[in-house]
Design an enzyme around this catalytic site. Sequence first.
Site, PDB file in Angstrom:
ATOM      1  N   GLY A  39       0.782  -1.232   0.000  1.00 58.71           N
ATOM      2  CA  GLY A  39       0.000   0.000   0.000  1.00 58.71           C
ATOM      3  C   GLY A  39       0.813   1.281   0.000  1.00 58.71           C
ATOM      4  N   SER A  40       2.070   1.226  -0.467  1.00 61.08           N
ATOM      5  CA  SER A  40       2.845   2.481  -0.497  1.00 61.08           C
ATOM      6  C   SER A  40       2.254   3.460  -1.511  1.00 61.08           C
ATOM      7  CB  SER A  40       4.326   2.210  -0.777  1.00 61.08           C
ATOM      8  OG  SER A  40       4.516   1.732  -2.081  1.00 61.08           O
ATOM      9  N   ASN A  41       1.708   2.947  -2.597  1.00 62.21           N
ATOM     10  CA  ASN A  41       1.067   3.845  -3.571  1.00 62.21           C
ATOM     11  C   ASN A  41      -0.273   4.348  -3.056  1.00 62.21           C
ATOM     12  OD1 ASN A  41       2.678   4.090  -6.195  1.00 62.21           O
ATOM     13  ND2 ASN A  41       2.813   1.901  -5.707  1.00 62.21           N
ATOM     14  N   MET A  69      -3.215  -7.337  -7.527  1.00 61.32           N
ATOM     15  CA  MET A  69      -2.563  -8.389  -8.289  1.00 61.32           C
ATOM     16  C   MET A  69      -3.549  -9.420  -8.851  1.00 61.32           C
ATOM     17  SD  MET A  69       0.305  -7.011  -8.211  1.00 61.32           S
ATOM     18  CE  MET A  69       1.705  -8.033  -8.695  1.00 61.32           C
ATOM     19  N   ARG A  70      -4.632  -8.923  -9.448  1.00 52.41           N
ATOM     20  CA  ARG A  70      -5.613  -9.822 -10.062  1.00 52.41           C
ATOM     21  C   ARG A  70      -5.997  -9.294 -11.430  1.00 52.41           C
ATOM     22  NH1 ARG A  70      -7.837 -13.574  -7.234  1.00 52.41           N
ATOM     23  NH2 ARG A  70      -6.914 -13.658  -5.173  1.00 52.41           N
ATOM     24  N   ASN A  72      -3.728   1.937 -13.934  1.00 54.21           N
ATOM     25  CA  ASN A  72      -2.882   0.990 -13.207  1.00 54.21           C
ATOM     26  C   ASN A  72      -1.462   1.524 -13.192  1.00 54.21           C
ATOM     27  OD1 ASN A  72      -1.996  -1.573 -12.052  1.00 54.21           O
ATOM     28  ND2 ASN A  72      -1.201  -2.107 -14.083  1.00 54.21           N
ATOM     29  N   HIS A 117       2.584   0.235 -12.963  1.00 55.58           N
ATOM     30  CA  HIS A 117       3.396  -0.961 -13.124  1.00 55.58           C
ATOM     31  C   HIS A 117       4.874  -0.591 -13.007  1.00 55.58           C
ATOM     32  CE1 HIS A 117       4.380  -5.011 -14.353  1.00 55.58           C
ATOM     33  NE2 HIS A 117       5.290  -4.485 -15.135  1.00 55.58           N
TER      34      HIS A 117
HETATM   35  C1  GAR Z   1       3.967  -1.490  -7.090  1.00 53.63           C
HETATM   36  O1  GAR Z   1       5.361  -1.515  -7.324  1.00 53.63           O
HETATM   37  C2  GAR Z   1       3.211  -1.636  -8.378  1.00 53.63           C
HETATM   38  O2  GAR Z   1       3.840  -1.021  -9.463  1.00 53.63           O
HETATM   39  C3  GAR Z   1       3.162  -3.129  -8.560  1.00 53.63           C
HETATM   40  O3  GAR Z   1       2.911  -3.611  -7.259  1.00 53.63           O
HETATM   41  C4  GAR Z   1       3.563  -2.746  -6.315  1.00 53.63           C
HETATM   42  C5  GAR Z   1       2.613  -2.426  -5.199  1.00 53.63           C
HETATM   43  O4  GAR Z   1       3.263  -1.730  -4.172  1.00 53.63           O
HETATM   44  N1  GAR Z   1       2.153  -3.532  -9.503  1.00 53.63           N
HETATM   45  C6  GAR Z   1       2.316  -4.492 -10.415  1.00 53.63           C
HETATM   46  O5  GAR Z   1       3.307  -5.189 -10.490  1.00 53.63           O
HETATM   47  C7  GAR Z   1       1.152  -4.658 -11.381  1.00 53.63           C
HETATM   48  N2  GAR Z   1       1.457  -5.617 -12.401  1.00 53.63           N
HETATM   49  P1  GAR Z   1       2.444  -1.007  -3.033  1.00 53.63           P
HETATM   50  O6  GAR Z   1       1.431  -1.993  -2.491  1.00 53.63           O
HETATM   51  O7  GAR Z   1       3.457  -0.611  -1.987  1.00 53.63           O
HETATM   52  O8  GAR Z   1       1.769   0.196  -3.638  1.00 53.63           O
END
Ligand code: GAR
Length: 202
Positions: free
Chosen positions: A12-14, A90-91, A107, A109
């Site tokens: 959940g950092s984003n 991640m789904r 999204n 990535h």
């Molecule tokens: C992020 O790095 C995002 O780009 C990636 O999951 C991480 C979630 O981090 N997403 C993917 O790989 C999508 N294919 P977070 O939970 O700290 O935000």
Amino acid sequence: KLRIAVFASGQGSNFQALADAALAGKLDGSIELLVCDKAAAPVVERARRAGIDTWLFKPKEYASREQYEEEILAELIRRGIDLIVLAGYMRILTPVLVEPFYGRMINIHPSLLPAFPGVNGIRQALEYGVKLTGVTVHFVDGGMDSGPIIAQRAVEIADSDDEASLAERIHAAEQALFPWVVQMIAEGRVALGGRRVTIRER
Ligand code: GAR
């Protein structure tokens, strides 16, 4: 004001970067809901602390993806959600959500798409040996990390990098880029035409 639902499965950092931007008045939008498929994910606690409602579900309790997405869709409509933000959700999504929200679902990535889609984008780039990777924000279509690209930022890979050190810089780039893109959408500056997305600068 844009009404936002964030979908996330992990750290959940984003999510935090978006919630912080909204709290700081840097986002003409409010996060109305977190949708999460993992009760133990740290993002759930972040939402609780930020006072944001969470719609938690257990995928295994449903016969199909379509079935839980129908329930999510009803909740999004009930709350008047304008924008879905996938932040480490991640789904794979089905047309149940992708079609009604096409052009209103983004999204993030951790690579320069179309390189290294799917899981472990950071590790894939390291193992391939590219010298330049980065982050991508894109509109979501039916594929895996495949929709029209809104914005990208490059991150250089140093010879000394390992996955942890590279991930740190990738995440910093994500946390800067994502709130900015959401704000550009909130300001109506992002236009989707076919595969080309344009951002009208301030
Ligand atoms: C992020 O790095 C995002 O780009 C990636 O999951 C991480 C979630 O981090 N997403 C993917 O790989 C999508 N294919 P977070 O939970 O700290 O935000």
